[in-house]
Write an enzyme that holds these catalytic residues in place. Structure first.
Site, mmCIF file in Angstrom:
data_model
loop_
_atom_site.group_PDB
_atom_site.id
_atom_site.type_symbol
_atom_site.label_atom_id
_atom_site.label_comp_id
_atom_site.label_asym_id
_atom_site.label_seq_id
_atom_site.Cartn_x
_atom_site.Cartn_y
_atom_site.Cartn_z
ATOM 1 N N CYS A 191 0.838 -1.202 0.000
ATOM 2 C CA CYS A 191 0.000 0.000 0.000
ATOM 3 C C CYS A 191 0.873 1.252 0.000
ATOM 4 O O CYS A 191 1.491 1.567 -1.000
ATOM 5 C CB CYS A 191 -0.975 -0.034 1.180
ATOM 6 S SG CYS A 191 -2.370 1.119 0.990
ATOM 7 N N HIS A 239 -3.482 -4.945 1.091
ATOM 8 C CA HIS A 239 -2.926 -5.415 2.361
ATOM 9 C C HIS A 239 -3.165 -6.919 2.511
ATOM 10 O O HIS A 239 -4.233 -7.336 2.957
ATOM 11 C CB HIS A 239 -3.602 -4.697 3.536
ATOM 12 C CG HIS A 239 -3.193 -3.273 3.719
ATOM 13 N ND1 HIS A 239 -2.280 -2.875 4.667
ATOM 14 C CD2 HIS A 239 -3.589 -2.144 3.065
ATOM 15 C CE1 HIS A 239 -2.124 -1.565 4.600
ATOM 16 N NE2 HIS A 239 -2.899 -1.100 3.636
ATOM 17 N N GLU A 289 -2.096 -8.851 4.726
ATOM 18 C CA GLU A 289 -2.238 -9.197 6.150
ATOM 19 C C GLU A 289 -3.634 -8.917 6.691
ATOM 20 O O GLU A 289 -3.980 -9.385 7.788
ATOM 21 C CB GLU A 289 -1.186 -8.435 6.980
ATOM 22 C CG GLU A 289 -1.503 -6.988 7.288
ATOM 23 C CD GLU A 289 -1.238 -5.999 6.156
ATOM 24 O OE1 GLU A 289 -1.352 -4.778 6.394
ATOM 25 O OE2 GLU A 289 -0.917 -6.446 5.037
#
Length: 205
Positions: free
Chosen positions: A100, A183, A185
Site C-alpha cells: 500500500c 494489504h 495481512e
C-alpha cells in the site's frame, strides 16, 4: 541463534497530542503474516536518524518490507527512514516488498508522481492483467488507499491494474523489489498465493 530470515519492517507514526508523544506502530497482523512466510519481523524505529545505518549494520536484516499507513508527507521522519531503507537495500542487494503506502514509497523514490484516487478506500475490487491471468497475482483484493500512481515509475513493470486503470502491483525490472497496493495481512485468512509469491521474493524459496 535463529537461522530464520530477518525482515526489516517500516512502521507508521501515530501522533498522540494528549501525551505529547509520537509513537511508532505496526499492525500485529503484519507480524503474523511475516511469521507465516517463515521469517522474523524486525520493526524499524523512525527516530534513529543518522544512526539508522549503524542499526542496520548491527542487525543485518535479509530483506525489507515497507508497510502501510500514513500518506507520504504526513511524517517526515518516516519518509526519511523509508528512503534510507531503500538506499540500504539497493547497496546491499536486499529484496523489498512495498505494501500500500509502501508501494507508493517505491514509486515516489523512483521519481513517480502520486495522484488522488477515488473509490479505493475501505472496499474490495478485482484486478486485471497478465499476472492475474497466470495466477501470480490475486484476482480480487482489499483496498485502503486514497493515493495512486500517475504512471509506472522508471525501471518498473506493471503487474496488475484495477478496473479504473490505476496501478495495483508492479515489479522492478532489475532488482528484487515489488509493490502491492493492497494489504495481504488484512485478509481473514492469509492467501496461499500471496504468501508463496512473497516468500519467493523476500526469502528466495
Amino acid at each position: 541463534m535463529s537461522t530464520r530470515p530477518l525482515i526489516a519492517i517500516s512502521q507508521r507514526v501515530d501522533r498522540v497530542p494528549a501525551r505529547a508523544e509520537n509513537r511508532d506502530a505496526l499492525d500485529q497482523r503484519l507480524t503474523g503474516w511475516v511469521c507465516a512466510l517463515g521469517a522474523l519481523s524486525l520493526p524499524v524505529p523512525n527516530a534513529l536518524g543518522d544512526d539508522l545505518a549503524g542499526w542496520l549494520a548491527a542487525l543485518a536484516p535479509t530483506a525489507v518490507l515497507l508497510s502501510g499507513g500514513n500518506d507520504i508527507g504526513d511524517s517526515l521522519e518516516r519518509d526519511g527512514t523509508e528512503a534510507a531503507l531503500l538506499e540500504h537495500a539497493a547497496r546491499a542487494g536486499l529484496p523489498v516488498l512495498g505494501i500500500c503506502r509502501g508501494m507508493q514509497m517505491l514509486a515516489h523514490h523512483a521519481g513517480a508522481t502520486l495522484v488522488p484516487v477515488g473509490g479505493h478506500a475501505g472496499t474490495r475490487h478485482p484486478l486485471q492483467g497478465d499476472a492475474v491471468l497466470s495466477g501470480a497475482i490475486p484476482a480480487e483484493v482489499n483496498s485502503f488507499h486514497n493515493w495512486g500512481l500517475a504512471a509506472c515509475p522508471p525501471g518498473y513493470a506493471v503487474l496488475a491494474t484495477a478496473p479504473d486503470g490505476s496501478i495495483e502491483a508492479m515489479r522492478h525490472r532489475a532488482l528484487r523489489w515489488e509493490g502491492w497496493m493492497w494489504h495481504p495481512e488484512r485478509e481473514a485468512r492469509f492467501g496461499a498465493g500471496e504468501l508463496a509469491r512473497a516468500r519467493q521474493l523476500l526469502i528466495g524459496e
